[in-house]
Design an enzyme around this catalytic site. Structure first.
Site, short mmCIF file in Angstrom:
data_model
loop_
_atom_site.label_atom_id
_atom_site.label_comp_id
_atom_site.label_asym_id
_atom_site.label_seq_id
_atom_site.Cartn_x
_atom_site.Cartn_y
_atom_site.Cartn_z
N HIS A 63 -0.97 -8.40 4.49
CA HIS A 63 0.37 -7.80 4.46
C HIS A 63 0.40 -6.45 3.74
CE1 HIS A 63 0.95 -11.96 5.48
NE2 HIS A 63 0.65 -12.34 4.26
N CYS A 64 -0.68 -5.68 3.84
CA CYS A 64 -0.76 -4.36 3.17
C CYS A 64 -0.66 -4.46 1.66
CB CYS A 64 0.30 -3.39 3.70
SG CYS A 64 0.03 -2.90 5.38
N VAL A 65 -0.97 -5.63 1.11
CA VAL A 65 -1.05 -5.74 -0.36
C VAL A 65 -2.50 -6.11 -0.68
CG1 VAL A 65 0.17 -6.57 -2.43
CG2 VAL A 65 1.28 -6.72 -0.22
N ASN B 286 0.82 -1.23 0.00
CA ASN B 286 0.00 0.00 0.00
C ASN B 286 0.85 1.27 0.00
OD1 ASN B 286 -2.56 -1.09 -0.07
ND2 ASN B 286 -2.67 -1.35 2.15
#
Ligand SMILES: Cc1ncc(COP(=O)(O)O)c(C=O)c1O
Length: 405
Positions: A362-364, A116
């Site tokens: 995982h912020c993806v 992100n």
């Protein structure tokens, strides 16, 4: 590498029953030298660097200058003025996205597997300033699709202004071919910004030989203190770029009706800084500099091979990215079918055998959302991990998978 000796440097690994810490893609453990450097600031020189001239201030200023020099050497940066201390890689990437000036017809390329922190600042720019942000699709095995990239560059033509990609993905550990990307991007005079959060801790990085313009990194993923990151940029670009935080430290002088900017790095380090963090960064990079980063990379791949071979045939489990661990560094990220709840298994791994991994997106989010997956379970190794650590992961994970089936 003498693992036994290295592990003695890390208090978390010297417990009677040490954990198998496999969440290194998130944050690494810290050695005594880093912890002592943090403590030294507060106990011995708890003053303000860069301004006060008393003994505390002078020691802090000198130590920070040395940390910057050490970082410049580590990345082969031509000048210490090109090393900016930030809060984290997110801050660094925001500084690039929000510090440059954009036109509405500028095209920015990222990929479909960015964290992100290397996606949202560009999406925000598109929303607020109307630039055209485009996503380069990866190959089916998640590796970088150079052909698709080349054709998107050609389609963008002289509107291509920025290519911003991660050197290593936190989703899957896959390395992006930066030199090839830069070569193509430069044919269109585009800027190249690298999210190095997952590469800088694990492999040799030479910002000059890559031919790039910006490199963002996370010091907390490189044995350093929390709340510390950095940005390398070419000096002329940094000096012509806006800071996203103006105020103290960022100007040469000010009057009631005007001011004069300071140069990089001061311009970007507004306000009283994280002095303990900057000082301890030097200790972290000194530690890494003593290691052979090629050996670190190889060691992580060996550990990943054990993890990957140990779990790849389990029912309901599949590895994100190529099966061959050598293409995924130290990251083994696993998609689990709906019978296998990733968070519950991650909790269980810790409770049953002290294995610490990460579960979730995982912020993806963009990658998982576009494919309809809830998340993955990610084990990520570092140089201080042992074969025993990863075998413990394989054994406990395999038992958990059987228990949930
Ligand atoms: C590839 C990648 N980019 C960016 C970030 C954000 O880093 P930071 O927490 O230093 O802002 C991370 C953190 O996990 C990452 O893995």
């Amino acid at each position: 590498m003498d693992l036994k000796q290295l592990r003695e440097d890390f208090p978390a690994l010297c417990e009677e029953h040490p954990v198998a810490y496999l969440d290194n893609a998130c944050v690494t453990l810290r050695p005594h030298s880093v912890i002592n450097a943090i403590s030294d600031y507060y106990t011995k020189t708890p003053g303000c660097g860069g301004r006060s001239v008393h003994r505390y201030g002078t020691t802090v200023s000198k130590t920070i200058a040395q940390s910057r020099k050490t970082l410049a050497g580590f990345f082969n940066a031509p000048s210490v003025n090109e090393i900016v201390f930030t809060r984290n890689a997110t801050h660094s990437l925001n500084q690039v996205a929000k510090g440059l000036s954009w036109n509405k017809d500028d095209i920015i390329l990222t990929t479909d597997r960015e964290h992100n922190s290397n996606l949202v600042p560009w999406l925000q720019l598109e929303q607020e300033q109307g630039v055209d942000h485009r996503v380069v699709p990866s190959n089916a095995d998640n590796t970088f699709d150079l052909e698709a990239f080349e054709s998107m560059c050609s389609e963008a033509g002289n509107r291509l202004r920025m290519v911003s990609v991660s050197q290593v993905g936190n989703l899957d550990g896959i390395e992006t071919p930066i030199r090839e990307i830069t070569k193509i991007a430069k044919d269109y005079d585009a800027l190249v910004c690298i999210d190095g959060a997952q590469s800088a801790p694990h492999m040799p990085v030479d910002v000059q030989s890559m031919g790039i313009d910006f490199f963002a990194f996370s010091i907390h993923k490189m044995l350093g203190p929390s709340g510390m990151g950095g940005l390398w940029g070419k000096e002329d670009l940094l000096n012509s770029m806006r800071t996203i935080q103006s105020g103290g430290q960022t100007v040469k002088t000010s009057h009631y009706d005007r001011f004069e900017w300071a140069k990089s790095p001061s311009k970007f380090e507004g306000g009283l800084g994280h002095f303990a963090g900057m000082m301890a960064t030097g200790a972290a990079i000194d530690y890494l500099s003593k290691l052979d980063m090629n050996q670190v990379h190889e060691h992580e791949i060996n550990l990943n091979r054990i993890m990957s071979n140990g779990v790849k045939d389990l029912d309901g489990v599949s590895i994100i990215g190529p099966e061959d661990a050598s293409q995924r560094g130290g990251i083994c990220s696993l998609l689990l079918d709906e019978k296998l709840p990733a968070h519950d298994i991650a909790l269980l791994l810790d409770e049953v055998s002290g294995v610490m991994v990460r579960s979730g997106q995982h912020c993806v989010h963009s990658w998982f959302n576009s494919r309809g997956y809830n998340g993955s379970l990610r084990a990520s190794a570092y140089f201080y991990n042992t074969e025993e650590d990863v075998k413990r992961f394989v054994d406990t994970f395999s038992e958990a998978v059987q228990a949930f089936q």
